[in-house]
Write a protein that holds these residues in place. Sequence first.
Motif, PDB file in Angstrom:
ATOM      1  N   ARG A 101      38.491  29.265  41.506  1.00 37.30           N
ATOM      2  CA  ARG A 101      37.302  30.071  41.213  1.00 37.30           C
ATOM      3  C   ARG A 101      36.633  29.589  39.945  1.00 37.30           C
ATOM      4  NH1 ARG A 101      38.821  35.964  38.480  1.00 37.30           N
ATOM      5  NH2 ARG A 101      37.552  35.549  36.656  1.00 37.30           N
ATOM      6  N   HIS A 133      33.418  39.540  43.869  1.00 36.49           N
ATOM      7  CA  HIS A 133      34.431  38.476  43.862  1.00 36.49           C
ATOM      8  C   HIS A 133      34.361  37.765  45.208  1.00 36.49           C
ATOM      9  CE1 HIS A 133      36.765  39.232  40.115  1.00 36.49           C
ATOM     10  NE2 HIS A 133      36.100  40.369  40.193  1.00 36.49           N
ATOM     11  N   GLN A 145      42.334  32.763  42.392  1.00 40.83           N
ATOM     12  CA  GLN A 145      41.720  33.511  43.495  1.00 40.83           C
ATOM     13  C   GLN A 145      42.568  33.285  44.739  1.00 40.83           C
ATOM     14  OE1 GLN A 145      37.780  32.779  45.767  1.00 40.83           O
ATOM     15  NE2 GLN A 145      37.210  34.148  44.079  1.00 40.83           N
ATOM     16  N   SER A 169      43.703  38.327  42.207  1.00 40.36           N
ATOM     17  CA  SER A 169      44.052  37.262  41.271  1.00 40.36           C
ATOM     18  C   SER A 169      45.490  37.448  40.819  1.00 40.36           C
ATOM     19  CB  SER A 169      43.141  37.288  40.035  1.00 40.36           C
ATOM     20  OG  SER A 169      41.788  37.094  40.377  1.00 40.36           O
ATOM     21  N   THR A 176      34.030  32.159  43.256  1.00 36.66           N
ATOM     22  CA  THR A 176      33.366  32.540  42.013  1.00 36.66           C
ATOM     23  C   THR A 176      33.304  34.067  41.900  1.00 36.66           C
ATOM     24  OG1 THR A 176      31.428  32.135  40.600  1.00 36.66           O
ATOM     25  CG2 THR A 176      31.020  32.558  42.951  1.00 36.66           C
TER      26      THR A 176
END
Length: 454
Positions: free
Chosen positions: A237, A350, A257, A199, A354
């Motif tokens: 995400r 991860h 994401q 991220s 989502t």
Amino acid sequence: MNSATITEPGRQTPVYGEFDVVVVGGGPAGIMAATAAARAGCSTLLIERYGFLGGAGTAGGLSTFCGLHARTHGEDVRVIRGLADELLDRLVKLDGLNAPHLTIADGIAAQAFDISAYKIAADELVTGAGARILFHAMAVGVVMSGEHVIDAVLIESKSGRHAVRGRFFIDASGDGDLAAWAGVPWEKAPPVNGLMYPSLMFRINGVDVAKAGPAPWRTVERLMDEAERAGTHTFPRKKPIVRPQRNPLEWRANLTQLRTEDGGAIDGTSVDELTRGELIGRQQVLDAFAFIRDRTPGFEDSYIVDIAPQIGIRETRRIVGAYQLTEDDVLGCADFGDTIGVNGWPVEAHVAGTVEFRWQTKARGFNQLPFRMILPGTVANLYVTGRCASMTHGAQSAARVTGPCFAMGEAAGTAAGMAVDAGLAGDRIDVTELQRRLEDQGAYLGRTTPEAIL
């Protein structure tokens, strides 16, 4: 002109210095490893590629300590102690630490901090212990003296190329760099439906706290869900994290994401993929912020005050050491006779689009971390600590967070001091004595009932 390689001339590499213990990587594991080794009486050098310590907490913009606590018999308990106590005390004195807050659907506690205060507190902790820090230097290789012993780590900096000799080495690089160069077995999950997605964190300032209400993070999640169901927006995400910092005018945002063109996770050991991650990450930040600003009460006049200096990498190499911590160990709250600390964070998956969480199945809420998980097995003078320690993919998704990395780092530095003092290989130290020293230093090994209830 079309050759795939270039032959470089031989060189004589100057030695920067010789130390008892050399730590590579200034994230949470490296901070504690260097501090503990120096306090054990070792001449210690901590090598860090940025100009500050903190790892994902600072360079990755995370600004939150995860894994300091466990949900134990229904109570939120701080289970990471020892040197972590001293670091948190320094942050409190710098007015840089929030009270713990509940996260992940109120399932566990986390603790936000001010990034600038963390940089200063980490400097003070490490140098106050007597360790030296070398900033702006990147480890690029190792020199072996025999098959199973590291002689030196090679570094590159604005001052050129140097070698740093050591009697003992601690790999806290996050990517298992030293271990891989030294021939330690390692593994990496497949990028599609395997490797955890990175991220890019950012912070929002200028929030009208009164207008935002008591829980705007729930408002943001609801608005994003409604927009996706309506077909007006698609977000990288689900389950965004948007929470206040030390001053509630400022909020941190974790909702990107980062993927490759084929949908896999960006690989933090590939410079091309890291570059792609930065570029698409900043575009995701812009898109997400615009939505939050335009739709969320209290955020109408807000602005992006900071985008993290680098994308946040959750997983790359994991060594296959003397013992691999498993997902079953985490979920089943496993005990180990050679415990060096504990982990109370749940398993995180991860996956594309989502984040899925899997929680401990026992009320105690934490597993012990075995000393064997920092043992590479093939190199006598090396410990591997932090998110690249010996863990399976599932276990690493839990024990990679800050709290257990603090615990592993303190244990690695203390153990390195013992190995240097006795002239032993890293796997030959007296583990019972190591445990005694850690508990004397205030560390919690999970062998008694924790007492610090929030």
